[in-house]
Write an enzyme that holds these catalytic residues in place. Structure first.
Site, mmCIF file in Angstrom:
data_model
loop_
_atom_site.group_PDB
_atom_site.id
_atom_site.type_symbol
_atom_site.label_atom_id
_atom_site.label_comp_id
_atom_site.label_asym_id
_atom_site.label_seq_id
_atom_site.Cartn_x
_atom_site.Cartn_y
_atom_site.Cartn_z
ATOM 1 N N ASP B 102 0.850 -1.190 0.000
ATOM 2 C CA ASP B 102 0.000 0.000 0.000
ATOM 3 C C ASP B 102 0.887 1.242 0.000
ATOM 4 O O ASP B 102 1.548 1.540 0.996
ATOM 5 C CB ASP B 102 -0.913 -0.002 1.236
ATOM 6 C CG ASP B 102 -2.028 1.024 1.085
ATOM 7 O OD1 ASP B 102 -2.304 1.454 -0.050
ATOM 8 O OD2 ASP B 102 -2.641 1.387 2.110
ATOM 9 N N HIS B 164 -3.881 2.492 10.922
ATOM 10 C CA HIS B 164 -5.252 2.991 10.933
ATOM 11 C C HIS B 164 -6.162 2.080 11.736
ATOM 12 O O HIS B 164 -6.008 0.862 11.717
ATOM 13 C CB HIS B 164 -5.792 3.093 9.501
ATOM 14 C CG HIS B 164 -4.989 4.006 8.623
ATOM 15 N ND1 HIS B 164 -5.231 4.152 7.281
ATOM 16 C CD2 HIS B 164 -3.953 4.834 8.905
ATOM 17 C CE1 HIS B 164 -4.368 5.025 6.779
ATOM 18 N NE2 HIS B 164 -3.585 5.436 7.732
#
Lengths: 64, 514
Positions: B102, B164
């Protein structure tokens, strides 16, 4: 679980933060107090091996 | 409302470097690391239907913000000889998690769960998965020690990457109310949840070498925004529920640090879950509001052991006063709490008391305090000045996930940092999904029809025939019921039969959500 219940949801905790009157699981060691002064020489040896300029060279791209 | 069970998840992007090269290509290194991990259920992620530009405030942005440097990198990425999917290198894992590249960082996302302890186990399994991939990759490169992986949030030169948190909430709770209810808590929790950083990176102070409690607070620049890579917000407004959007909204928080300490990860999820479920979903509204939340989170981070008074719209409080205010509000609500929640409440109160008495009492469970103490000791022993660059390199090494190199790993091994998970259950979590909710069903379907499944996401599975199976959350079903469903899936002879088997669960879920 920490007040003597039969349901144990944190069964794997090896130590529980220190504090007066805290219960521990039967198979848990005695709660540990933070004693960083006693941190072994192994840690200091590991620290001495770190290249002082490592963070200067460390570059990443922006993530999220 | 408070019997609502919040499904959660954690996504962690890791830093990656090649130790044998002066400069390495982070796209290639991240891709190759992920591809080195052999034990995946599937390699195709279903991106269709995902839209990170949708804003929970009811609009869609044309472009997500990037700084000039990253825009240039992105332009050069387009010229590479591999496709978007090849670059992402998605691995859908048998444990229900996701491992992929990512934005040039290997990222592990835990499977969804409502249990803090489950998530902690899977988050820890993520570290082991990265270490397994590292070993494979190093073998293919011809030697051990050629790669280092860091569970942190900064390169100390202004580039940040995230850890996150995700909390699935009912759609009918207005987004603005979540923001208003959460912000003082999110700012204040930094004092207990920071991972510690040697350096300042906010644009006005970049280059100063001083210690602070949080890795991420320098990169928080606005209150609410859909952006995640530039001008990052305290509360991210991305509207991607990964579940039925008629019923759910996902609160996607990007402000937290990637902790090495398991206690901090557990408390981060537990405290936030309780504030959301027991206070905000129950209609409670704080009577306090920070005058400048973005400035406040930086003040909390830089305040370290001497926490400053933060300007409220009426009066001034420290972060500890704010945390005390929230925990007292939670205690005033006479709810029948499970043992995980009771543990969180008890730890929360104890941590505030101990911080007020002597923050060093938390040095066996709070990264920034543990790190500060070992760095101070090292500085004294080596007679270093407070701005010696060696200290920043040691800070980085605290986050090295290699058990033979990382400083945190040494502290944990010697018992100086708490460990909440057990090795056997983490080993199990590397390959096995949780027993409850959507992950075990998703895994069972992919495993039953490996040749027929083309792509899968958190909520949907797409088959070669073009058929799309949409999975409900399965939240109200007990483990035995999920096991029976999985056995039934195992006996199916065609993917076409899946929809019929899932349908009653979806209907029951919809009924519950009405």
């Amino acid at each position: 679980m920490f007040d003597g219940e039969s349901v144990v949801l944190f069964p794997e905790r090896k130590t529980i933060p220190g504090g007066p009157g805290r219960e521990t699981q039967k198979d848990s060691p005695v709660p540990k107090r933070p004693e960083t002064k006693k941190t072994g020489d192994r840690l200091m040896d590991r620290m001495k091996k770190v290249d002082p300029n490592q963070s200067e060279r460390y570059r990443q791209r922006t993530g999220e | 409302m408070t019997d609502f069970s919040i499904v959660m998840g954690i996504e962690t992007e890791y830093g990656i470097v090649r130790n044998d090269l002066r400069e390495s290509d982070p796209v290639i290194e991240s891709m190759e690391l992920v591809r080195s991990y052999q034990s995946a259920d599937l390699t195709g992620w279903l991106y269709q239907g995902e839209d990170p530009s949708l804003d929970a405030r009811g609009f869609r942005v044309d472009n997500l913000a990037q700084d000039e440097e990253e825009r240039a990198f992105t332009r050069s990425d387009y010229k590479r000889f591999f496709s978007f999917h090849e670059m992402k290198s998605d691995r859908i894992l048998s444990n229900g998690g996701r491992f992929y590249n990512d934005h040039t960082h290997p990222e592990f996302s835990t499977p969804e769960s409502s249990s803090i302890m489950d998530l902690l186990r899977y988050d820890r399994a993520g570290i082991d998965i990265l270490l397994l991939a590292k070993k494979e990759r190093e073998q293919s490169l011809g030697g051990s020690g050629l790669l280092s992986l860091y569970r942190n949030n900064t390169d100390y030169h202004g580039h940040s990457y995230g850890c996150h948190e995700n909390y699935l909430l009912p759609r009918d709770i207005p987004f603005d109310r979540i923001v208003q209810g959460c912000v003082p808590f999110l700012v204040a929790r930094t004092v207990l949840l920071g991972a510690g950083k040697y350096g300042y990176e906010s644009s006005e102070k970049r280059g100063s070498v001083r210690y602070q409690a949080s890795q991420r607070s320098d990169f928080i620049e606005t209150l609410v925004s859909v952006d995640t890579m530039h001008c990052r917000p305290l509360v991210n407004s991305r509207d991607e529920p990964h579940a039925d959007r008629n019923h759910f909204r996902r609160l996607h928080l990007i402000l937290g640090d990637a902790n090495m300490s398991e206690w901090q990860t557990a408390m981060k999820l537990g405290m936030t879950k309780m504030v959301l479920r027991d206070l905000i979903l129950d209609g409670w509204e704080p009577e306090i509001a920070l005058d400048d939340p973005v400035e406040s989170i930086r003040l909390v981070s830089k305040g370290l052991r001497d926490q400053p008074l933060l300007r409220l719209q009426k009066g001034q409080w420290t972060a500890l006063d704010i945390l005390e205010y929230y925990v007292e509000a939670l205690e005033k609500r006479s709810l029948d709490r499970d043992s995980e929640d009771r543990w969180v409440l008890s730890e929360w109160k104890t941590a505030i008391e101990q911080f007020k008495s002597d923050p060093s009492l938390l040095s066996n469970r709070v990264d920034w305090i543990a790190k500060e103490e070992i760095l101070s000791r090292f500085r004294e022993e080596e007679s270093l000045s407070p701005d010696d660059p060696w200290l920043q390199s040691l800070d980085l090494e605290y986050h090295n996930i290699d058990p033979d190199q990382g400083l945190f790993r040494a502290l944990e091994e010697s018992g100086d940092m708490l460990r909440l998970t057990g090795e056997a259950s983490v080993r199990n979590a590397v390959t096995q999904p949780p027993g409850l909710g959507r992950p075990p069903v998703r895994h069972a379907i992919i495993r039953r029809f490996p040749e027929d499944v083309v792509e899968a996401g958190w909520e949907k599975i797409r088959f070669r025939s073009g058929e799309l199976v949409v999975l409900p959350l399965f939240q109200s079903f007990r483990e035995e019921e999920i096991s029976r469903l999985i056995e039934r899936i195992g006996r199916l002879s065609s993917p076409r039969e899946i929809a019929e088997v899932i349908r009653p669960y979806t209907e029951w879920t919809n009924l519950q959500e009405r």
